[in-house]
Design a protein around this motif. Structure first.
Motif, PDB file in Angstrom:
ATOM      1  N   GLY A 106       5.316  64.560  39.710  1.00  0.00           N
ATOM      2  CA  GLY A 106       5.587  65.014  38.348  1.00  0.00           C
ATOM      3  C   GLY A 106       4.730  64.324  37.310  1.00  0.00           C
ATOM      4  O   GLY A 106       4.847  64.599  36.124  1.00  0.00           O
ATOM      5  N   ASP A 293      20.594  71.010  36.537  1.00  0.00           N
ATOM      6  CA  ASP A 293      19.417  70.140  36.509  1.00  0.00           C
ATOM      7  C   ASP A 293      18.256  70.772  37.271  1.00  0.00           C
ATOM      8  O   ASP A 293      17.390  70.080  37.819  1.00  0.00           O
ATOM      9  CB  ASP A 293      19.744  68.763  37.074  1.00  0.00           C
ATOM     10  N   SER A 294      18.227  72.107  37.288  1.00  0.00           N
ATOM     11  CA  SER A 294      17.216  72.834  38.054  1.00  0.00           C
ATOM     12  C   SER A 294      15.874  72.916  37.338  1.00  0.00           C
ATOM     13  O   SER A 294      14.858  73.215  37.969  1.00  0.00           O
ATOM     14  CB  SER A 294      17.714  74.248  38.360  1.00  0.00           C
ATOM     15  N   ARG A 295      15.873  72.674  36.040  1.00  0.00           N
ATOM     16  CA  ARG A 295      14.645  72.806  35.261  1.00  0.00           C
ATOM     17  C   ARG A 295      13.778  71.554  35.380  1.00  0.00           C
ATOM     18  O   ARG A 295      14.256  70.480  35.722  1.00  0.00           O
ATOM     19  CB  ARG A 295      14.976  73.030  33.785  1.00  0.00           C
ATOM     20  N   LYS A 296      12.506  71.721  35.041  1.00  0.00           N
ATOM     21  CA  LYS A 296      11.606  70.566  34.936  1.00  0.00           C
ATOM     22  C   LYS A 296      12.077  69.677  33.787  1.00  0.00           C
ATOM     23  O   LYS A 296      12.055  68.446  33.869  1.00  0.00           O
ATOM     24  CB  LYS A 296      10.168  71.047  34.706  1.00  0.00           C
ATOM     25  N   SER A 297      12.506  70.309  32.697  1.00  0.00           N
ATOM     26  CA  SER A 297      12.995  69.567  31.550  1.00  0.00           C
ATOM     27  C   SER A 297      14.331  70.157  31.122  1.00  0.00           C
ATOM     28  O   SER A 297      14.767  71.193  31.623  1.00  0.00           O
ATOM     29  CB  SER A 297      11.986  69.640  30.401  1.00  0.00           C
ATOM     30  N   LYS A 299      17.384  68.947  31.682  1.00  0.00           N
ATOM     31  CA  LYS A 299      18.371  68.880  32.758  1.00  0.00           C
ATOM     32  C   LYS A 299      19.686  68.391  32.151  1.00  0.00           C
ATOM     33  O   LYS A 299      19.706  67.362  31.478  1.00  0.00           O
ATOM     34  CB  LYS A 299      17.921  67.883  33.840  1.00  0.00           C
ATOM     35  N   CYS A 311      13.974  59.805  34.859  1.00  0.00           N
ATOM     36  CA  CYS A 311      12.558  59.853  34.501  1.00  0.00           C
ATOM     37  C   CYS A 311      12.474  60.430  33.100  1.00  0.00           C
ATOM     38  O   CYS A 311      12.535  61.648  32.925  1.00  0.00           O
ATOM     39  CB  CYS A 311      11.795  60.718  35.506  1.00  0.00           C
ATOM     40  N   ASN A 314       6.977  62.387  30.039  1.00  0.00           N
ATOM     41  CA  ASN A 314       6.258  63.615  30.422  1.00  0.00           C
ATOM     42  C   ASN A 314       7.066  64.855  30.062  1.00  0.00           C
ATOM     43  O   ASN A 314       7.159  65.810  30.826  1.00  0.00           O
ATOM     44  CB  ASN A 314       5.936  63.615  31.923  1.00  0.00           C
ATOM     45  N   GLU A 316      10.179  65.290  30.041  1.00  0.00           N
ATOM     46  CA  GLU A 316      11.419  65.501  30.776  1.00  0.00           C
ATOM     47  C   GLU A 316      12.586  65.016  29.926  1.00  0.00           C
ATOM     48  O   GLU A 316      12.623  63.859  29.490  1.00  0.00           O
ATOM     49  CB  GLU A 316      11.400  64.781  32.123  1.00  0.00           C
ATOM     50  N   HIS A 318      16.837  64.746  29.577  1.00  0.00           N
ATOM     51  CA  HIS A 318      18.140  64.791  30.230  1.00  0.00           C
ATOM     52  C   HIS A 318      19.230  64.856  29.169  1.00  0.00           C
ATOM     53  O   HIS A 318      19.234  64.055  28.220  1.00  0.00           O
ATOM     54  CB  HIS A 318      18.342  63.559  31.116  1.00  0.00           C
TER      55      HIS A 318
END
Length: 401
Positions: A106, A293-297, A299, A311, A314, A316, A318
């Motif tokens: 990632g 929480d399936s997305r890249k960002s 979540k 993380c 980048n 991301e 949460h």
């Protein structure tokens, strides 16, 4: 009996890995970190928690750059400190996790040629130059599992063998140690052949590596991953701000986000209000289901599940399970299993807070790794049966009988 093990820490961040070693009985005597903001947070947190400053101080500014420590006066000064440490300790060790975005799927994924990827080579050179009794090298699983990076990892290991180290490695998952987070990391540990011979291990290792049955990797594992992943964890729930959902049966509550939020009293933690506030797009915070929480960002965590890998960079993001906002620094620290009295300075930027939290080794995982090393060094002629988590006496080789 071991009386004192002195540790030189590199790429220290704000000290999650160090804290785990300190609380296991190791003494952190030297701290290296190039980012002044992170180093200030290290000092701040240790002062609040009542820890003594490192005996040889903090490596700052240019001296925080590990490549700067490989030559000239800085290299010589470090050598003198290590020799001084040997006078009053049983063993001297290096611990560190070189920056990992160049090996992360990632992240930048530039491998050994990236600016940060090169630091892994520098750390290995530093180990070879100063010959600590043992070292710890921590990095992302991409260095271990990605084919093009694995070749580089094997080259580093071969170099460490040439420097006189016997190695053991393990892909850990932080959940095993009680961390509420699905986080895999590769841990490489090396012991000098001189140390191993002195402890009576001569003749056990013929290929410059320690078979897993000889090193107590599973000593501090509370929740084997096979057990954790087989449990009926709850699926996604429609988002409800400040909603109440009871803890389901048949899961491990101690591995859940909500358990750690409560344990660390995150709503009253000094870093409770340290979170990014959106300038727009509040609707997005309301539309994502709890546990999605399936997305890249973006979540959204589920209160009664463990977190995905912490993380926070980048792009991301949460989200809090049942509040229309991002996680606070207090909540992120809880997900990294830090003690509730661990705090970051209020004046630290939010970007630095979340980056240093996400980069850190979870505290309980750090303690587990430290405990394995301490046990191995304290019981040199023993074999740990990692499947049964029991200890039994080895038959001595004829040369030692």
């Amino acid at each position: 009996m071991i009386n004192n093990i002195k540790i030189f820490s590199f790429f220290a961040g704000c000290g999650f890995l160090d804290l785990g070693f300190e609380d296991t009985g190791f003494e952190i005597v030297y701290v290296n970190e190039i980012n002044p903001s992170y180093l200030n947070a290290y000092r701040y947190s240790r002062t609040l928690m009542g820890y003594s400053p490192p005996e040889y101080g903090y490596s700052t500014a240019e001296e925080g750059n590990i490549e700067y420590l490989l030559e000239g006066e800085s290299a010589l000064n470090l050598w003198y400190l290590i020799q001084d440490a040997r006078k009053s300790s049983d063993f001297v060790g290096f611990i560190g996790g070189p920056p990992c975005p160049d090996f992360s799927v990632g992240g930048k994924n530039r491998g050994k040629y990236g600016d940060q990827g090169k630091l892994s080579s520098s750390y290995v050179e530093l180990i070879g130059q100063h010959q600590p009794d043992f070292f710890v090298f921590e990095n992302v699983k991409g260095l271990y599992k990605t084919q093009k990076h694995r070749l580089f990892f094997e080259q580093l290991k071969a170099q460490l063998n040439e420097f006189g180290y016997i190695l053991t490695e393990h892909l850990i998952n932080a959940m095993g140690y009680g961390v509420p987070q699905n986080r895999e990391r590769i841990i490489l540990i090396g012991f000098s052949k001189k140390l191993m011979n002195g402890l009576g291990w001569s003749g056990y290792f013929k290929k410059d590596s320690i078979p897993s049955i000889y090193f107590p990797w599973n000593l501090s594992i509370i929740y084997p991953k096979e057990q954790v992943f087989s449990l009926p964890w709850p699926s996604n729930e429609p988002f409800g701000e400040n909603s109440v959902i009871p803890c389901p049966d048949e899961i491990i509550e101690e591995l859940t986000v909500e358990y750690w939020f409560n344990q660390n009293n995150v709503n009253h933690h000094p870093n409770a209000q340290n979170y990014f506030k959106p300038r727009a797009g509040l609707q997005k915070f309301l539309s994502i289901a709890e546990g999605d929480d399936s997305r890249k960002s973006y979540k959204r965590l589920h209160r009664w599940r463990y977190s995905p890998t912490a993380c926070y960079g980048n792009n991301e993001v949460h989200l809090h399970p049942y509040k229309a906002r991002r996680l606070s620094a207090a909540e992120a620290l809880a997900i990294q299993s830090l003690p509730k009295n661990f705090c970051l300075p209020e004046q630290m930027s939010l970007t630095d807070m979340f980056k240093v939290i996400g980069n850190g080794v979870p505290y309980l995982a750090s303690k587990g790794i430290a405990n394995s090393i301490m046990t191995f060094l304290s019981h040199p002629i023993q074999l740990w049966n990692t499947e049964q988590d029991s200890v039994y006496q080895l038959e001595l080789p004829l040369s030692l009988a």
